[in-house]
Design an enzyme around this catalytic site. Sequence first.
Site, PDB file in Angstrom:
ATOM      1  N   LYS A  42       2.440  -4.398  -3.716  1.00  0.00           N
ATOM      2  CA  LYS A  42       3.080  -5.841  -4.427  1.00  0.00           C
ATOM      3  C   LYS A  42       2.349  -6.829  -5.695  1.00  0.00           C
ATOM      4  CE  LYS A  42       5.628  -6.587  -1.499  1.00  0.00           C
ATOM      5  NZ  LYS A  42       7.279  -5.876  -1.966  1.00  0.00           N
ATOM      6  N   HIS A  97       0.281   4.350  -6.335  1.00  0.00           N
ATOM      7  CA  HIS A  97      -0.617   2.716  -5.906  1.00  0.00           C
ATOM      8  C   HIS A  97      -2.057   3.802  -5.716  1.00  0.00           C
ATOM      9  CE1 HIS A  97       2.318   0.263  -5.743  1.00  0.00           C
ATOM     10  NE2 HIS A  97       3.223   0.734  -4.980  1.00  0.00           N
ATOM     11  N   SER A 127       2.972 -11.771  -0.038  1.00  0.00           N
ATOM     12  CA  SER A 127       3.677 -10.822  -0.146  1.00  0.00           C
ATOM     13  C   SER A 127       4.451  -9.482   0.751  1.00  0.00           C
ATOM     14  CB  SER A 127       4.408 -10.474  -1.960  1.00  0.00           C
ATOM     15  OG  SER A 127       4.967  -9.661  -2.107  1.00  0.00           O
TER      16      SER A 127
END
Length: 269
Positions: A42, A97, A127
Amino acid sequence: SDYLWFEGIPFPIIEYEKEIIEEIHNKFVFRDEDTVILTYPKSGTNWLIEIVCLIQTKGDPNWIQSVPIWDRSPWLESQGAYPLLINKEGPRLITSHLPFHIFPKSFFSSKAKIIYVIRNPRDVLVSGYFFWTMLSTLIPTVAYGSWFEHTRAWLSMRERDNFLLLSYEDIKKDTKSTIKKICDFLGKKLEPDELDMVFKYSSFQAMKENKMSNYSLITEDMAPNGLDLLRKGTTGDWKNHFTVAQAEAFDKVFQEKMAGFPLGLFLWE
Ligand code: A3P
């Protein structure tokens, strides 16, 4: 449990298999020509992917408008991507990630490049809240572990030549300069009109309308009411969602967790 724990980090099992993460960590071989877009989820991952893809095509939108974003830059630690990536010839664009300590070991002895994007963790939280609520697989814990640990560990790489640190806030404030910075980092030279095209096709509105990038192709069983990646695209939206008490509590945790860290790197409101 709905989570798979690996080296202290929770992964949603719907997307990850332990063997794969272990194999990626130990055996994935980076090539010098690879480029990785690395973020805590995000933080602007998909925006960066769009920009880098457009830089590669010198602003020609054909690729971004005909191939889904997850196929242009496969997500290293997801189940389908791994076999696809190892069989792919030539320079690879890869999204990840993964926290520093789980990232493929081979990276650290290669010349592969990482673009790491940070974003105000308060906005990351907002988010993520909206995004993960739309997923049918929502599980009440945060995948990939602590933002603080992710950020601290990866930022220890920031002086390396093959590591480019960007922030969502900077990209937002001066997108064109950031695009140029990325071009320099990747060794690409664009003409001014090509740069304008990269700018144009990676805008919030353009991405929102591009079905290859806006996640509208996500299947119904994953997001029964649809998945809107391009939610708001602003900085400081947390102020519309945090109470004063929550903001204070967050500040306190931030100070604790980032103690001793050069906070001048974080220039958000
Ligand atoms: P918001 O939810 O605050 O709107 P990620 O790609 O890492 O999942 O990050 C998603 C966030 O990046 C979303 O933030 C999304 O709107 C924002 N984003 C994606 N593309 C963008 C763009 N072209 N310009 C600005 N923000 C963008």
